[in-house]
Each structure stands twice: as C-alpha cells, then as structure tokens.
Design a protein around this motif. Structure first.
Motif, short mmCIF file in Angstrom:
data_model
loop_
_atom_site.label_atom_id
_atom_site.label_comp_id
_atom_site.label_asym_id
_atom_site.label_seq_id
_atom_site.Cartn_x
_atom_site.Cartn_y
_atom_site.Cartn_z
N UNK A 189 -20.85 -12.12 44.12
CA UNK A 189 -20.89 -12.67 42.76
C UNK A 189 -19.94 -13.85 42.59
N UNK A 190 -18.78 -13.82 43.23
CA UNK A 190 -17.79 -14.87 43.02
C UNK A 190 -18.33 -16.27 43.35
N UNK A 191 -19.05 -16.48 44.47
CA UNK A 191 -19.59 -17.83 44.74
C UNK A 191 -20.56 -18.32 43.66
N UNK A 192 -21.24 -17.39 43.01
CA UNK A 192 -22.12 -17.76 41.90
C UNK A 192 -21.30 -18.27 40.72
N UNK A 193 -20.22 -17.55 40.42
CA UNK A 193 -19.35 -17.94 39.31
C UNK A 193 -18.62 -19.25 39.59
N UNK A 194 -18.27 -19.49 40.86
CA UNK A 194 -17.61 -20.74 41.22
C UNK A 194 -18.43 -21.95 40.81
N UNK A 195 -19.75 -21.81 40.82
CA UNK A 195 -20.64 -22.92 40.48
C UNK A 195 -20.95 -22.97 38.98
N UNK A 196 -20.32 -22.08 38.19
CA UNK A 196 -20.58 -22.07 36.76
C UNK A 196 -21.91 -21.47 36.38
N UNK A 197 -22.50 -20.71 37.28
CA UNK A 197 -23.80 -20.07 37.05
C UNK A 197 -23.58 -18.72 36.38
N UNK A 198 -24.49 -18.33 35.48
CA UNK A 198 -24.38 -17.06 34.78
C UNK A 198 -25.17 -15.99 35.53
N UNK A 199 -24.49 -14.96 36.05
CA UNK A 199 -25.21 -13.87 36.71
C UNK A 199 -25.65 -12.81 35.69
N UNK A 200 -26.88 -12.38 35.83
CA UNK A 200 -27.44 -11.32 35.00
C UNK A 200 -27.77 -10.18 35.96
N UNK A 201 -27.03 -9.09 35.84
CA UNK A 201 -26.96 -8.08 36.90
C UNK A 201 -27.61 -6.79 36.44
N UNK A 202 -28.51 -6.25 37.27
CA UNK A 202 -29.18 -4.99 36.98
C UNK A 202 -28.58 -3.89 37.84
N UNK A 203 -28.05 -2.82 37.16
CA UNK A 203 -27.58 -1.66 37.91
C UNK A 203 -28.75 -0.76 38.23
N UNK A 204 -28.48 0.34 38.97
CA UNK A 204 -27.18 0.90 39.22
C UNK A 204 -26.61 1.65 38.01
N UNK A 205 -25.67 2.56 38.40
CA UNK A 205 -24.93 3.27 37.36
C UNK A 205 -23.80 2.39 36.83
N UNK A 206 -23.10 2.89 35.79
CA UNK A 206 -22.16 2.02 35.09
C UNK A 206 -20.88 1.76 35.88
N UNK A 207 -20.68 2.46 36.98
CA UNK A 207 -19.51 2.17 37.81
C UNK A 207 -19.53 0.75 38.34
N UNK A 208 -20.71 0.14 38.44
CA UNK A 208 -20.79 -1.21 39.01
C UNK A 208 -20.07 -2.25 38.16
N UNK A 209 -19.86 -1.94 36.87
CA UNK A 209 -19.22 -2.92 36.00
C UNK A 209 -17.80 -3.26 36.45
N UNK A 210 -17.12 -2.32 37.11
CA UNK A 210 -15.78 -2.62 37.61
C UNK A 210 -15.85 -3.68 38.71
N UNK A 211 -16.82 -3.57 39.59
CA UNK A 211 -16.99 -4.61 40.62
C UNK A 211 -17.33 -5.95 40.01
N UNK A 212 -18.20 -5.94 38.99
CA UNK A 212 -18.53 -7.18 38.29
C UNK A 212 -17.28 -7.82 37.70
N UNK A 213 -16.49 -7.02 37.00
CA UNK A 213 -15.30 -7.55 36.32
C UNK A 213 -14.26 -8.05 37.31
N UNK A 214 -14.18 -7.46 38.48
CA UNK A 214 -13.26 -7.97 39.50
C UNK A 214 -13.68 -9.37 39.93
#
Length: 324
Positions: A105-130
């Motif tokens: 995800x970080x290389x996507x954010x580096x380019x200013x791109x908005x990721x829209x992420x489909x889980x998965x259970x809600x634990x994945x949000x911690x990885x997203x926020x990192x």
C-alpha cells in the motif's frame, strides 16, 4: 486513462472478474485510485470466510455503470483507476500479513493515489493505518460500524478483528482528536465496552443517538470533528442493518437501511479523504448477493468521491489561473 469496459459493447459475463470491469493492472502510473483486496480472515472471532469477500464483491460489481445520477457525475470523466488485485496475505499469520500490506500500500500512497481496499475481516484496518502513517503521519479516522473494535484482546490475543483501533491508537497511527466512530449498537459485556473508545479519545455516536438527532446532524458532526485533516474511512458492512446486509460475521439489528448506508458516504463530500476500506462481508451468509450488491455500491460511492474531489481540484486550479 483507465476506465471500465463498456458493458453496452461487451457483455458483463465476458472476461475475468474485476471490480466494475476495470482493467486489472498493478500500476501507479496515470491512476487516481486503485481498488484492491486483502483476503484475510484469520482474526475473525465468530463466522469466518471473509477471505472470499473481495472476489464476491467483484462478481456483483460488474453491474455498476460509470455515471452516478445521485451526484450527477461521470466518474471517469474526472479520474482514472484500476483493479490492483489482491495483497498476497499469509493465512494464519497476521503480523506477516500486516508487513505485506504496508509494502503493497505504501508505494501507492507515495504517488498520491487513493487506495480503496476490500477486506477481509476488520483486523486488516491496522495494516492499512500503518501504511497511511508511514505516508502521512497520524491520520483522522471516520469509522462506520456497529462495534467499536477497541477491545484490548480476544481470548488473550491482542490482534483480532475487535482490537485494531485500540492498537492503532497505542501505535500513534490515528489523530484521535479528529476521529469519530458512528453506529455502535447491540448487547455488550459491560458499559466499559462502549466507554473504552471514548476513553481512547474518539467521539462516538451510537445508533440510538443517530435516530434521535438524524443523519444530517451526524454528518455535520463528522465534518466538525475531522476538520481539514487527511482522513481514512473504515466501513464495516455490519454498520448496516442485517435486513439489508445479511452476509457478515457479527450482525447487529437496528442499523441503517441500504439507502442510508450510501448517503453516509455521499455525505463525506468535502473531507480530505485519502483512503477507504470496506470489511467483514461474508459470502456464505449472503443469499441472493444482497450484501455484495450493497458493498459494491458503497465502494462505487467512494470512487465517486474521488471523482468529485478531482473535479474540485481541477476547477480550483482553473479559477486561480483566470486573468484578474
């Protein structure tokens, strides 16, 4: 410019399933948003099978068209996007999965791109926020859910789908003074289950309060809380009443309708939203693809917000360049 296949020329049942029939390209060039899956469900505490949600949502999303009449905008007149595929998760190992998420995800954010992420259970949000913290520092959170997910542990385990936002606060990933949780309801073990989120610094609006003050006031409170901060939106499908979204692991009655579920996303217009996840869709409990229909439409509304934001940015640039 990447955009979906035209289903008036190519039947929806043709081709490999991608979200909204977008091109499946792992690229950060010439895109404003990417749709991606994180098919991880090892941290679910009740029903499991959320790993199958990204493809389940994609399967239904082929019915979506590019023009949003409720917002009066053709998405792909203003932005470009792709289906980025899925993160290669490690079943049974949440910590290695988090590392993989950040690295994807970080290389996507580096380019200013908005990721829209489909889980998965809600634990994945911690990885997203990192990943978002690595790109932007502490970020505001708008969290739609029937549960606060701020427990300290499940069965002595610190990393479960009911704990991600406590961990995120502890790790300093969230700008909690500008963060808000909306929709909490259902039976609890004690008053502390709800109070914990407030003690961590979140503003919390329960579903009962929503019915008392109305959606417009809730949206105003979201905007007042977030202000001009960069914001990540986390949307648990069990925010919605199970009459409209039965396919989820821990349903709670008394929630919003499907129309209201979409209106809450539309009401985020004007926020500096830089990322979004939708979690906890469970295909095996989704008769007639009711939940997939709603989940794909919620994501469509979030993509619409990307287009609205892009249109506003372009208009602002043009206005600044007009001769005085």
């Amino acid at each position: 410019m990447y955009k979906p296949k035209d289903s008036s020329l190519s039947p929806r049942f043709c081709g490999v399933r991608t979200f909204m029939r977008l091109e499946q390209v792992k690229t950060t060039e010439n895109v404003d948003f990417v749709v991606m899956g994180v098919p991880f469900d090892t941290a679910a505490s009740n029903r499991t099978g959320q790993r199958s949600a990204p493809q389940h949502i994609r399967n239904f999303s082929v019915l979506l068209k590019p023009y949003n009449p409720d917002v009066d905008i053709n998405i792909f007149d203003h932005c470009s996007g792709v289906d980025y595929g899925d993160v290669d998760v490690i079943p049974g190992n949440i910590h290695r999965t988090y590392d993989k998420m950040v690295s994807e995800i970080y290389p996507i954010l580096e380019k200013g791109i908005i990721p829209i992420i489909m889980g998965g259970d809600h634990s994945i949000s911690l990885g997203n926020l990192r990943a978002f913290y690595k790109a932007y520092g502490p970020i505001a959170l708008v969290h739609f859910d029937s549960h606060g997910d701020t427990w300290d542990n499940y069965y002595g385990e610190k990393y479960m789908h009911g704990t991600p936002f406590r961990r995120a606060v502890e790790e300093g990933l969230i700008d909690v003074e500008h963060s808000i949780q909306v929709g909490m309801r259902g039976s609890l073990y004690s008053p502390a289950d709800l109070q914990d989120a407030r003690d961590l610094g979140f503003e919390v609006i329960t579903m009962k309060e929503i019915r008392q003050i109305g959606m417009n006031e809730v949206l105003e409170r979201i905007h007042r809380r977030v202000e001009d901060k960069k914001v990540f939106v986390s949307y648990d499908i069990d925010f919605v009443d199970p009459a409209f979204a039965p396919g989820t692991g821990t349903p709670e009655v008394g929630g919003p309708t499907s129309f209201e579920a979409l209106e809450y996303v539309r009401g985020l217009k004007g926020l500096d939203t830089v990322g979004f996840d939708l979690v906890e869709v469970l295909p095996s409990y989704d008769p007639g693809e009711i939940t997939a229909a709603l989940a794909s439409s919620i994501i469509f509304e979030m993509i619409t917000q990307v287009a609205v934001k892009k249109e506003a940015e372009i208009s602002a640039v043009l206005e600044r360049n007009l001769p005085r």
